[in-house]
Design a protein around this motif. Structure first.
Motif, PDB file in Angstrom:
ATOM      1  N   MET A 158       0.853  -1.176   0.000  1.00 32.61           N
ATOM      2  CA  MET A 158       0.000   0.000   0.000  1.00 32.61           C
ATOM      3  C   MET A 158       0.899   1.241   0.000  1.00 32.61           C
ATOM      4  SD  MET A 158      -2.742   1.121   2.871  1.00 32.61           S
ATOM      5  CE  MET A 158      -4.343   0.838   2.191  1.00 32.61           C
ATOM      6  N   PRO A 159       0.706   2.154  -0.965  1.00 32.64           N
ATOM      7  CA  PRO A 159       1.544   3.354  -1.020  1.00 32.64           C
ATOM      8  C   PRO A 159       1.250   4.288   0.152  1.00 32.64           C
ATOM      9  CG  PRO A 159      -0.157   3.434  -2.726  1.00 32.64           C
ATOM     10  CD  PRO A 159      -0.249   2.086  -2.069  1.00 32.64           C
ATOM     11  N   CYS A 160       2.243   5.061   0.501  1.00 25.90           N
ATOM     12  CA  CYS A 160       2.117   6.031   1.593  1.00 25.90           C
ATOM     13  C   CYS A 160       1.254   7.206   1.148  1.00 25.90           C
ATOM     14  CB  CYS A 160       3.515   6.509   1.995  1.00 25.90           C
ATOM     15  SG  CYS A 160       3.485   7.739   3.296  1.00 25.90           S
ATOM     16  N   ASP A 161       0.281   7.552   1.961  1.00 27.24           N
ATOM     17  CA  ASP A 161      -0.583   8.700   1.692  1.00 27.24           C
ATOM     18  C   ASP A 161      -0.571   9.583   2.935  1.00 27.24           C
ATOM     19  OD1 ASP A 161      -2.528  10.569   1.180  1.00 27.24           O
ATOM     20  OD2 ASP A 161      -4.100   9.122   0.695  1.00 27.24           O
ATOM     21  N   PRO A 162       0.292  10.596   2.963  1.00 29.83           N
ATOM     22  CA  PRO A 162       0.414  11.427   4.177  1.00 29.83           C
ATOM     23  C   PRO A 162      -0.900  12.077   4.605  1.00 29.83           C
ATOM     24  CG  PRO A 162       2.153  11.951   2.594  1.00 29.83           C
ATOM     25  CD  PRO A 162       1.211  11.014   1.915  1.00 29.83           C
TER      26      PRO A 162
ATOM     27  N   ARG B  22      -3.996  10.920   4.166  1.00 35.43           N
ATOM     28  CA  ARG B  22      -4.828   9.884   4.783  1.00 35.43           C
ATOM     29  C   ARG B  22      -4.333   9.588   6.200  1.00 35.43           C
ATOM     30  NH1 ARG B  22      -3.561   4.969   2.245  1.00 35.43           N
ATOM     31  NH2 ARG B  22      -2.160   4.728   3.988  1.00 35.43           N
ATOM     32  N   ASP B  23      -3.002   9.478   6.346  1.00 39.06           N
ATOM     33  CA  ASP B  23      -2.432   9.208   7.664  1.00 39.06           C
ATOM     34  C   ASP B  23      -2.732  10.336   8.641  1.00 39.06           C
ATOM     35  OD1 ASP B  23      -1.457   6.876   6.591  1.00 39.06           O
ATOM     36  OD2 ASP B  23       0.586   7.645   6.323  1.00 39.06           O
TER      37      ASP B  23
ATOM     38  N   TRP C  29      -4.885  10.111  12.170  1.00 37.02           N
ATOM     39  CA  TRP C  29      -4.398  10.598  13.472  1.00 37.02           C
ATOM     40  C   TRP C  29      -5.369  11.603  14.075  1.00 37.02           C
ATOM     41  CZ3 TRP C  29      -1.216   8.837  16.874  1.00 37.02           C
ATOM     42  CH2 TRP C  29      -0.193   7.959  16.486  1.00 37.02           C
TER      43      TRP C  29
END
Length: 132
Positions: free
Chosen positions: A1-5, A7-8, A12
Protein backbone atom coordinates in the motif's frame (compact mmCIF):
# COMPACT_ATOMS: atom_id res chain seq x y z
CA UNK A 1 0.00 0.00 0.00
CA UNK A 2 1.54 3.35 -1.02
CA UNK A 3 2.12 6.03 1.59
CA UNK A 4 -0.58 8.70 1.69
CA UNK A 5 0.41 11.43 4.18
CA UNK A 6 -2.99 13.14 3.99
CA UNK A 7 -4.83 9.88 4.78
CA UNK A 8 -2.43 9.21 7.66
CA UNK A 9 -2.93 12.73 9.01
CA UNK A 10 -6.73 12.32 8.85
CA UNK A 11 -6.48 9.00 10.69
CA UNK A 12 -4.40 10.60 13.47
CA UNK A 13 -6.83 13.49 13.71
CA UNK A 14 -9.78 11.10 14.08
CA UNK A 15 -7.94 9.15 16.78
CA UNK A 16 -7.16 12.33 18.72
CA UNK A 17 -10.77 13.50 18.49
CA UNK A 18 -12.05 10.14 19.75
CA UNK A 19 -9.55 10.30 22.62
CA UNK A 20 -10.63 13.83 23.51
CA UNK A 21 -14.30 12.83 23.38
CA UNK A 22 -13.62 9.93 25.74
CA UNK A 23 -12.20 12.36 28.28
CA UNK A 24 -15.31 14.52 28.22
CA UNK A 25 -14.02 17.50 26.28
CA UNK A 26 -14.37 17.28 22.54
CA UNK A 27 -13.62 20.96 22.01
CA UNK A 28 -13.12 24.24 23.81
CA UNK A 29 -14.04 27.64 22.43
CA UNK A 30 -11.37 30.33 22.19
CA UNK A 31 -11.81 32.72 25.11
CA UNK A 32 -10.42 36.14 26.03
CA UNK A 33 -10.43 37.24 29.67
CA UNK A 34 -9.58 40.77 30.70
CA UNK A 35 -9.93 43.03 33.70
CA UNK A 36 -10.66 46.70 34.16
CA UNK A 37 -10.65 48.69 37.39
CA UNK A 38 -14.23 47.69 38.21
CA UNK A 39 -14.98 44.45 36.33
CA UNK A 40 -13.84 41.24 34.70
CA UNK A 41 -14.94 40.48 31.15
CA UNK A 42 -14.94 37.13 29.37
CA UNK A 43 -15.53 36.87 25.62
CA UNK A 44 -15.99 33.37 24.20
CA UNK A 45 -16.38 32.43 20.54
CA UNK A 46 -19.33 30.03 20.43
CA UNK A 47 -20.72 30.20 16.88
CA UNK A 48 -23.69 27.95 16.30
CA UNK A 49 -24.67 27.74 19.97
CA UNK A 50 -28.00 29.02 21.18
CA UNK A 51 -28.66 30.51 24.59
CA UNK A 52 -30.26 27.23 25.63
CA UNK A 53 -27.03 25.33 24.88
CA UNK A 54 -24.96 27.47 27.26
CA UNK A 55 -24.89 27.15 31.05
CA UNK A 56 -23.17 29.64 33.36
CA UNK A 57 -22.60 29.01 37.06
CA UNK A 58 -20.84 31.16 39.65
CA UNK A 59 -19.62 29.79 42.96
CA UNK A 60 -17.59 32.09 45.17
CA UNK A 61 -15.17 33.71 42.71
CA UNK A 62 -15.25 30.87 40.15
CA UNK A 63 -17.24 31.09 36.94
CA UNK A 64 -17.91 27.89 35.00
CA UNK A 65 -19.05 27.99 31.40
CA UNK A 66 -20.55 24.82 29.96
CA UNK A 67 -22.01 24.22 26.56
CA UNK A 68 -22.89 21.65 23.97
CA UNK A 69 -22.69 21.97 20.22
CA UNK A 70 -24.68 19.16 18.65
CA UNK A 71 -25.01 17.76 15.17
CA UNK A 72 -22.71 17.54 12.22
CA UNK A 73 -19.90 15.96 14.17
CA UNK A 74 -17.75 13.00 13.27
CA UNK A 75 -20.08 10.71 15.22
CA UNK A 76 -22.65 10.79 12.41
CA UNK A 77 -23.20 7.38 10.79
CA UNK A 78 -24.49 8.73 7.48
CA UNK A 79 -21.58 11.03 6.70
CA UNK A 80 -17.98 10.37 5.81
CA UNK A 81 -15.94 13.40 6.83
CA UNK A 82 -12.75 14.25 4.99
CA UNK A 83 -11.78 16.94 7.47
CA UNK A 84 -13.17 18.00 10.85
CA UNK A 85 -11.99 21.28 12.36
CA UNK A 86 -15.12 22.55 14.09
CA UNK A 87 -15.60 21.07 17.52
CA UNK A 88 -18.80 19.29 18.51
CA UNK A 89 -20.00 17.89 21.77
CA UNK A 90 -19.64 19.29 25.27
CA UNK A 91 -17.12 21.69 26.73
CA UNK A 92 -16.49 23.16 30.15
CA UNK A 93 -14.18 26.01 31.17
CA UNK A 94 -13.72 27.42 34.68
CA UNK A 95 -12.17 30.76 35.62
CA UNK A 96 -11.25 31.95 39.10
CA UNK A 97 -10.96 35.64 39.91
CA UNK A 98 -8.74 37.29 42.49
CA UNK A 99 -11.35 39.86 43.54
CA UNK A 100 -14.83 39.10 44.83
CA UNK A 101 -17.56 39.36 42.19
CA UNK A 102 -20.88 41.17 42.59
CA UNK A 103 -23.21 38.24 41.85
CA UNK A 104 -26.25 40.47 41.33
CA UNK A 105 -24.54 42.58 38.67
CA UNK A 106 -23.36 39.81 36.33
CA UNK A 107 -24.56 40.14 32.74
CA UNK A 108 -24.23 37.71 29.82
CA UNK A 109 -24.88 38.57 26.19
CA UNK A 110 -24.78 36.27 23.15
CA UNK A 111 -24.45 38.19 19.91
CA UNK A 112 -23.02 37.22 16.53
CA UNK A 113 -21.55 34.00 17.92
CA UNK A 114 -19.69 35.72 20.77
CA UNK A 115 -20.70 35.20 24.38
CA UNK A 116 -19.69 38.21 26.50
CA UNK A 117 -19.91 37.87 30.27
CA UNK A 118 -19.38 40.94 32.45
CA UNK A 119 -18.64 40.36 36.13
CA UNK A 120 -18.52 43.53 38.23
CA UNK A 121 -16.10 43.47 41.12
CA UNK A 122 -17.75 43.61 44.52
CA UNK A 123 -17.05 46.89 46.24
CA UNK A 124 -15.75 46.07 49.67
CA UNK A 125 -15.24 49.07 51.93
CA UNK A 126 -12.04 49.12 53.89
CA UNK A 127 -12.38 47.55 57.29
CA UNK A 128 -11.20 49.53 60.26
CA UNK A 129 -9.42 47.48 62.82
CA UNK A 130 -9.27 48.84 66.35
CA UNK A 131 -6.02 48.41 68.17
CA UNK A 132 -6.50 47.34 71.77
Amino acid sequence: MPCDPLRDLRAWQERLERLAAQHGTAWAPPIDVYETADRYVIAAEVPGLTREQIDLALQDSRLTIRGTRSGGGPESDTRHYHQVERGHGSFQRTFEFADAVDQNGIAADLRDGVLTITLPKAATPPRRIQVT
